[in-house]
Design a protein around this motif. Structure first.
Motif, short mmCIF file in Angstrom:
data_model
loop_
_atom_site.label_atom_id
_atom_site.label_comp_id
_atom_site.label_asym_id
_atom_site.label_seq_id
_atom_site.Cartn_x
_atom_site.Cartn_y
_atom_site.Cartn_z
N PRO A 791 0.84 -1.20 0.00
CA PRO A 791 0.00 0.00 0.00
C PRO A 791 0.87 1.25 0.00
CG PRO A 791 -0.65 -1.55 1.74
CD PRO A 791 0.67 -2.01 1.21
N ALA A 792 0.28 2.35 -0.47
CA ALA A 792 1.02 3.61 -0.48
C ALA A 792 1.34 4.03 0.95
CB ALA A 792 0.21 4.68 -1.19
N GLN A 793 2.51 4.67 1.06
CA GLN A 793 2.96 5.23 2.34
C GLN A 793 2.92 4.20 3.48
OE1 GLN A 793 0.46 8.73 2.82
NE2 GLN A 793 1.93 9.99 1.69
N SER A 794 3.50 3.05 3.18
CA SER A 794 3.57 2.01 4.22
C SER A 794 5.00 1.51 4.34
CB SER A 794 2.63 0.84 3.89
OG SER A 794 3.05 0.18 2.72
N ALA A 795 5.35 1.10 5.55
CA ALA A 795 6.67 0.51 5.80
C ALA A 795 6.56 -1.01 5.68
CB ALA A 795 7.16 0.89 7.19
N LYS A 796 7.69 -1.66 5.31
CA LYS A 796 7.63 -3.09 5.03
C LYS A 796 8.75 -3.82 5.75
CE LYS A 796 8.19 -6.44 1.25
NZ LYS A 796 8.47 -6.62 -0.19
N ALA A 797 8.46 -5.07 6.15
CA ALA A 797 9.48 -5.97 6.70
C ALA A 797 9.21 -7.36 6.14
CB ALA A 797 9.44 -5.99 8.22
N HIS A 798 10.22 -8.21 6.17
CA HIS A 798 10.07 -9.57 5.66
C HIS A 798 10.62 -10.55 6.70
CE1 HIS A 798 9.63 -12.67 2.56
NE2 HIS A 798 10.75 -13.19 3.05
N VAL A 799 9.80 -11.55 7.07
CA VAL A 799 10.20 -12.54 8.08
C VAL A 799 9.94 -13.94 7.53
CG1 VAL A 799 9.84 -13.42 10.41
CG2 VAL A 799 9.71 -10.97 9.98
N ARG A 800 10.95 -14.58 7.00
CA ARG A 800 10.91 -15.98 6.56
C ARG A 800 9.62 -16.33 5.80
NH1 ARG A 800 12.60 -16.67 11.76
NH2 ARG A 800 10.95 -18.10 12.38
N GLY A 801 9.43 -15.72 4.62
CA GLY A 801 8.28 -16.04 3.78
C GLY A 801 7.06 -15.19 4.03
N ILE A 802 7.10 -14.30 5.00
CA ILE A 802 5.96 -13.45 5.34
C ILE A 802 6.34 -11.99 5.10
CG2 ILE A 802 4.35 -12.73 7.14
CD1 ILE A 802 4.86 -15.39 8.55
N ASP A 803 5.55 -11.30 4.26
CA ASP A 803 5.71 -9.86 4.08
C ASP A 803 4.80 -9.15 5.07
OD1 ASP A 803 7.63 -9.87 2.04
OD2 ASP A 803 6.07 -10.25 0.52
N ILE A 804 5.34 -8.12 5.72
CA ILE A 804 4.57 -7.38 6.72
C ILE A 804 4.54 -5.92 6.29
CG2 ILE A 804 4.38 -6.74 9.15
CD1 ILE A 804 6.16 -9.18 9.79
N PHE A 805 3.32 -5.34 6.24
CA PHE A 805 3.16 -3.94 5.84
C PHE A 805 2.51 -3.17 6.99
CE2 PHE A 805 2.83 -6.61 2.06
CZ PHE A 805 3.86 -6.10 1.27
N LEU A 806 3.02 -1.96 7.20
CA LEU A 806 2.47 -1.10 8.25
C LEU A 806 2.09 0.23 7.59
CD1 LEU A 806 2.18 -1.35 11.40
CD2 LEU A 806 4.14 0.17 11.53
N PRO A 807 0.81 0.42 7.20
CA PRO A 807 0.39 1.70 6.61
C PRO A 807 0.58 2.82 7.63
CG PRO A 807 -1.25 -0.02 6.22
CD PRO A 807 -0.29 -0.56 7.22
N LEU A 808 1.22 3.90 7.18
CA LEU A 808 1.61 4.95 8.13
C LEU A 808 0.71 6.18 8.07
CD1 LEU A 808 5.45 4.65 7.61
CD2 LEU A 808 4.16 3.92 9.60
N ALA A 809 -0.14 6.27 7.03
CA ALA A 809 -1.04 7.42 6.93
C ALA A 809 -1.97 7.44 8.13
CB ALA A 809 -1.83 7.35 5.62
#
Length: 878
Positions: A791-809
């Protein structure tokens, strides 16, 4: 409020004295506990009776107590046998100091009265040292306490002396010994501390008796010249090939000396020619023995020149040195003086320079005793931990000299030898004789000397168990299991116990020798009175409690290595114990209605994870304890207790404890109580007081934690797969926390979280959704298929096959964050330009030190890396 704050902090002073009294009064330290168990025995290295508990004692005794408590909890029949050492020289010196303050000496009151005073001193200070050992929490069997001068040990000493004498292994002879003129006694080779000193090498002319010139000898000790009986050269030295057999004259007294050839002489040292003084140098003594040279003793026991020194008689050695050099100079016989750095032997007790003297003394023949003692270590019967100390031990034993065992003291085991004044017969006996067996005369004089303290200490593993009687205790516990000791007394004590045990018992004294280092100050210096950097353990115990001191000493140590005392480590140990105290308070507040077995257990993923981590921790702790890696075992307990149980599981359990169904609450209570009790049991050998106190408050079986079964992982259900699943969920939570910290999301602010992964991993996330909601401050959890677009304006992390998004708006002020990042990028650009310019400047590169140039290059790299990270963050918002 003050009372509430007090209750929230562990107060060691309130529990330590109480529990030690209960343990001792109930006989929990007794070797009769676990009577059917496999024996485990440690004999305590006996602290000097005049001593005071110092950090070395605290480390040594904590290590022993950890091992003893652990083995006792394993069901072993344990005997940790305590005792104290009479410490001949040290104790006599203390009593003489006390007499001097009264204006009298030992000679004024006589031997018997002096010994009475010394026994009084012993009784006073013995009580002090044993009280200090108790303060530390040591679980030794006080009913079996011994003293190296008690009746049983004294009988053993006489027995051994007489047996060795009858075998020809003890003899009396004139031999070179180390004499301390201050302590007025001989000391053994290993009691001499060699220190480097700046000194001089005097090159002196000894004229040939036939008038054909002179030979130049080099010496660091001109004061011994009156005792010279030869000049020696190397037979392979071409400079002196035609001089061997000639004679020279000592200029200051006119005595003639032969020039002899001996391969000991170093052709590279000095002039290659050395004066030989058999009575005042151990190497010269050996040369004198080989060449049958006269022995001329010119230095007395008071450290002054004696009558044999001629005109120098009555002078101190320093005065004599000065007078002799003046005489050589006046006679034109001083060739030159050169500077030299050389090793000088000093008494380990008082620091006085040791004087080698030839004196009639009692000795033990070491070669016949050393060989089996070497063999038992080489064949693995006795194991040194760490193994590198095996080489140290073998090296010393292979080069051992006969052991001088007589000391010119009054306090100690008096040598069991009598001399008949009527016929001169020498009588060696276990019991005091009343008449001479040869002539029947009754005029018998006992040898005035006492035995080296280490003679009785060397018998400690079997004399303390009842030898020479074949007691049940001796049969049950000899050989002992392990000796715990510092590397500084391998030669003093360990070697002597090994050869004494093999000689008297025909059996090794212990299976393992666990060597530890010393406690240094935070700068790595040895603690000493002169540096004023000593730390009193009793003061630490009064302020922090014994458990904090013990745990600080145990963490971060490895066998054989030194450790440093750092106040922040002590604070860390106290904080850890306070963390467990508060975790137990939390548990107890939630266990008031707990009844074991009320409902069937409904274990969650988190429950199975913490139980599996407990099982793995218990296995690892025991494996490390078996290897004497006590520091690593303590670290594992610490990490599990703080990082996994307190920081994760307690937080996870709160939801069920506060809002769960009765069944869910019961399961959380059961797991909480079970794990916490096992933590106390795992930790008990290291911190006995706090663990007993908290364990007693938790649901438990048995009357004391001391006798609870030590957790070892056996019989515990394994949840390896569930633990791996929970670990991945925890890694996801950590990743979310890291994003929030990097983006400056306020602690209380909740944020939506989106997970994208394959179906199986999404199922795992769904299982851990409640944990993510509570521990990652998630406002919502959304699950998307793998490949989901960020998503737009979101931070991302990756943990062993899992993408994690944190929308910051809406979570942070985007415009404000963009402005902040752009400002930081501009600052980085300025720094990069400045540093690049400097590093491209040939003048700077050519003139600046290499270290400065390297530092600037590292700063440039840091700025460039920071800029890349800032640009990546900026792209999230644009």
């Amino acid at each position: 409020m003050a009372e509430e704050q007090r209750a929230a902090t562990y107060q060691p002073q309130e529990v330590e004295e109480k529990w030690y009294k209960i343990w001792e009064e109930n006989g929990y330290f007794s070797s009769e506990i676990n009577a059917d168990g496999e024996p485990f025995c440690i004999v305590m290295p006996p602290p000097n009776v005049t001593g005071q508990l110092h950090m070395g004692h605290a480390l040594d005794q904590t290590l022993q107590d950890v091992l003893t408590r652990w083995r006792r909890m394993q069901g072993r029949r344990t005997l940790w046998l305590p005792g104290t050492d009479h410490a001949g020289i040290a104790t006599q010196a203390k009593v003489e100091e006390a007499l001097a303050k009264e204006g009298i000496s030992k000679y004024d009151i006589g031997r018997e009265a002096f010994l009475e005073r010394t026994w009084e001193w012993k009784d006073t200070y013995h009580a002090r040292i044993t009280k200090q050992v108790r303060k530390l929490g040591c679980s030794c069997d006080w009913e079996k306490e011994r003293f190296t001068l008690d009746e049983g040990c004294s009988r053993a000493v006489r027995e051994v002396f007489c047996e060795l004498y009858d075998k020809g292994l003890i003899y009396r002879g004139s031999y070179i010994v180390n004499w301390c003129s201050h302590c007025q006694t001989t000391i053994s080779d290993i009691e001499v501390e060699h220190k480097d000193h700046e000194g001089h090498l005097w090159h002196l002319r000894y004229p040939y008796t036939d008038g054909s010139g002179y030979i130049v000898v080099a010496t660091t000790r001109p004061e011994t010249i009156p005792g010279d009986t030869a000049v020696a050269v190397n037979p392979n030295d071409p400079r002196y090939a035609d001089k061997i057999g000639k004679t020279v004259t000592i200029p200051v007294n006119g005595r003639e000396l032969p020039i002899i050839a001996d391969e000991y002489c170093d052709m590279e040292f000095g002039t290659g020619a050395v004066k030989i003084t058999p009575c005042h140098d151990p190497n010269d003594f050996d040369i004198g023995q080989r060449h049958k040279l006269e022995q001329l003793n010119v230095i007395g026991r008071d450290g002054k020149m004696n009558e044999a020194a001629g005109k120098y008689a009555g002078m101190t050695t320093a005065e004599c040195r000065e007078a002799i050099i003046k005489d050589f100079t006046d006679m034109g016989m001083l060739e030159k003086i050169t500077e030299i750095n050389h090793s000088v032997g000093e008494c380990y007790r008082c620091g006085t320079v040791v004087e080698p003297l030839v004196s009639p003394q009692w000795f033990v023949k070491m070669l016949p005793l050393a060989k089996p003692a070497i063999d038992k270590v080489n064949d693995g019967t006795i194991r040194f931990v760490p193994e590198r100390f095996t080489k140290t031990y073998i090296g010393w034993m292979e080069n051992i000299r006969d052991w001088c065992i007589s000391r010119q003291l009054w306090w100690g085991h008096r040598i069991p030898v009598w001399y008949c004044a009527d016929c001169g017969e020498t009588i060696v006996a276990k019991d005091d004789p009343t008449c001479c067996p040869k002539c029947g005369g009754a005029h018998l004089d006992q040898d005035p000397d006492v035995l080296d303290t280490w003679f009785s200490s060397g018998l400690w593993p079997f004399s303390t168990l009842g030898w020479p009687d074949q007691t049940q205790l001796l049969k049950d516990f000899y050989p002992t299991s392990v000796l715990v000791t510092g590397y500084d007394i391998i030669f003093f004590w360990v070697a002597r116990m090994i050869f004494s045990g093999l000689e008297q018992m025909d059996e090794h004294p212990f299976d393992d020798v666990f060597i530890h280092g010393i406690v240094r100050d935070e700068l790595g210096r040895k603690m000493s009175k002169s540096l004023g950097n000593g730390v009193d353990p009793l003061e630490i115990i009064a302020q922090y409690g014994a458990d904090s001191l013990r745990f600080m000493l145990m963490t971060g140590i490895a066998p054989g290595n030194d450790t440093r005392f750092k106040p922040e480590r002590l604070e860390g140990a106290r904080n850890f114990l306070n963390k467990l105290f508060n975790a137990t308070r939390f548990a107890l507040m939630n266990l008031e209605d707990y009844e074991e077995g009320r409902y069937p257990l409904q274990l969650t993923l988190a429950d199975k994870w913490i139980l599996e981590r407990l099982r793995i921790t218990a296995i690892g702790v025991n494996e490390n304890m078996e290897k004497y890696e006590l520091g690593e075992a303590a670290r594992m307990i610490y990490d599990f207790s703080w990082d996994e149980f307190c920081d994760w599981y307690v937080e996870i359990a709160k939801a069920r404890l506060y809002r769960g169904t009765p069944e869910e609450r019961h399961t959380a209570q059961t797991v909480l109580a079970t794990v916490l009790s096992h933590i106390m049991e795992l930790l008990h050998p290291f911190t006995p007081f706090v663990t007993e106190d908290l364990w007693q408050k938790l649901p438990h079986n048995g009357e004391t934690i001391m006798l609870a079964k030590y957790p070892n992982g056996v019989g515990m259900d394994a949840y390896e797969e569930e633990a791996q699943q929970m670990q991945q969920i925890m890694d996801c939570i950590r990743a979310i926390r890291n994003i929030r910290a990097e983006m400056g999301v306020q602690l209380g602010k909740k944020a939506d979280v989106i997970f994208a992964a394959e179906p199986q991993l999404l199922d795992l996330v769904k299982t851990g959704e409640s944990y993510i909601m509570s521990l990652a401050s998630a406002a919502s959890v959304t699950l998307e298929a793998a490949g989901f677009a960020a998503p737009a304006q979101s931070a991302k992390a990756h943990v062993r096959g899992i993408d994690i998004f944190l929308p910051l708006a809406g979570v942070i002020d985007i415009d404000k964050e963009i402005a902040r990042i752009e400002k930081e990028i501009a600052a980085c650009d300025a720094d990069i330009a400045r540093l690049s310019g400097k590093l491209n400047n040939e003048s700077f590169i050519g003139k600046a030190p290499a270290a400065v140039v390297e530092k600037e290059r590292n700063r440039l790299k840091e700025c460039e890396d920071k800029r890349v990270s800032l640009v990546e963050h900026l792209q999230l918002f644009k």
